[in-house]
Design a protein around this motif. Structure first.
Motif, PDB file in Angstrom:
ATOM      1  N   GLU A  96      -6.335  -7.065   7.545  1.00 36.37           N
ATOM      2  CA  GLU A  96      -5.485  -6.986   6.360  1.00 36.37           C
ATOM      3  C   GLU A  96      -5.802  -8.113   5.387  1.00 36.37           C
ATOM      4  OE1 GLU A  96      -3.405  -4.772   9.590  1.00 36.37           O
ATOM      5  OE2 GLU A  96      -4.399  -6.717   9.453  1.00 36.37           O
TER       6      GLU A  96
ATOM      7  N   VAL B 239      -4.185  -2.019   8.063  1.00 41.83           N
ATOM      8  CA  VAL B 239      -5.479  -1.341   7.954  1.00 41.83           C
ATOM      9  C   VAL B 239      -6.333  -1.524   9.205  1.00 41.83           C
ATOM     10  CG1 VAL B 239      -5.571  -1.423   5.444  1.00 41.83           C
ATOM     11  CG2 VAL B 239      -6.512  -3.324   6.755  1.00 41.83           C
TER      12      VAL B 239
ATOM     13  N   ASP C 143       0.860  -1.180   0.000  1.00 44.55           N
ATOM     14  CA  ASP C 143       0.000   0.000   0.000  1.00 44.55           C
ATOM     15  C   ASP C 143       0.894   1.227   0.000  1.00 44.55           C
ATOM     16  OD1 ASP C 143      -2.322   1.468  -0.037  1.00 44.55           O
ATOM     17  OD2 ASP C 143      -2.686   1.345   2.116  1.00 44.55           O
TER      18      ASP C 143
ATOM     19  N   ARG D 289      -9.085  -7.337   3.544  1.00 42.58           N
ATOM     20  CA  ARG D 289      -9.065  -6.231   2.587  1.00 42.58           C
ATOM     21  C   ARG D 289      -7.934  -6.306   1.576  1.00 42.58           C
ATOM     22  NH1 ARG D 289      -9.754  -0.642   5.704  1.00 42.58           N
ATOM     23  NH2 ARG D 289      -9.450   0.030   3.546  1.00 42.58           N
TER      24      ARG D 289
END
Length: 274
Positions: free
Chosen positions: A134, A142, A116, A137
């Protein structure tokens, strides 16, 4: 017995199971997966019957040249090294990792967690392994730990969404798949994924690496003991690397945020020098 559970107790038990990694219901009763595997192997095994007169024995084909897949099957690290070296860019590296079949963690994961942030950022963060959010997604950092990480680096004016490479972050993990129940990766799992991490760093080409947590230090420095390592500059793949406490550790040990703030200021100082 179950009828006596109140709503709060039931919710607490459910949250406890989620923390242990039991995040999905896949059946109404227990299933012995090991027994299933044994049965499947037995079903696939060829029947042993006497060789008919004039027929060629099955073992005669042993001298045939094995396919490339068979040659590399015995050395997962060598295959990972070859696949990683052949990737010309980040998109190709992601595809190579997705197609790498030796790491058993991929079978229990929902998503490959690649990266990311902004490729080309001056700072690349290398975490440990995905957690539950994580994995769901397909992005690193996150969950609660990810939100804390954003706050930490936001305090020195940096973030994964910043368009400017000077202020941007690029984030990945040692492992792209979630280990069951968030256990620590094994040395074998780290070894087979390390060639992909090295190629990932080369393609992202950051000025500085931040090693988040013990697993990252174990993989990239060959040492553990984040309390001793944090705040001391190291060298990884020919680049300056700064070990730091993992945000998940800071959530469990809030007083250690003071040391992490000191490490962030140390990183900021190096960024301003160069």
């Amino acid at each position: 017995m179950l009828e006596s559970l109140d709503h709060e107790t039931a919710l607490a038990l459910l949250e406890w199971q989620i923390e242990l990694g039991a995040t999905e219901a896949i059946g109404e009763g227990p299933v012995d997966r090991f027994a299933e595997s044994a049965a499947a192997r037995a079903a696939r095994a060829p029947a042993h019957s006497p060789t008919a007169p004039g027929a060629q024995p099955a073992l005669q084909n042993r001298s045939a040249t094995p396919p490339p897949e068979a040659e590399s099957a015995g050395d997962p690290v060598a295959e990972a090294r070859a696949l990683a070296a052949a990737a010309p860019d980040l998109a190709a590296l992601r595809e190579a990792m997705a197609g790498y079949g030796h790491c058993e963690l991929r079978k229990g994961a929902r998503n490959l967690v690649f990266a990311d942030g902004q490729p080309g950022a001056r700072v690349m963060i290398v975490g440990e392994a995905p957690g539950r959010e994580e994995d769901q997604r397909g992005l690193p950092f996150v969950g609660r730990a990810g939100r804390l990480l954003d706050l930490m680096f936001g305090a020195i004016g940096m973030g994964r969404a910043a368009p400017d490479a000077e202020k941007a972050l690029y984030i990945t993990n040692i492992l792209p798949w979630r280990p069951p129940q968030n256990r620590d990766p094994s040395p074998e799992e780290i070894a087979m994924m390390l060639p992909f991490v090295e190629r990932h760093v080369a393609l992202a080409d950051p000025d500085f690496l931040v090693l988040m947590g013990n697993i990252s230090c174990q993989a990239l420095l060959g040492r553990k003991g984040i309390t001793r390592l944090r705040g001391t500059w190291q060298t990884v793949f020919g680049r300056p690397a700064l070990p730091m406490f993992h945000p998940a550790f800071l959530l469990r040990n809030p007083p250690c945020k003071r040391e992490s703030w000191s490490d962030l200021l140390l990183l900021q100082s190096r960024l301003e020098e160069k």
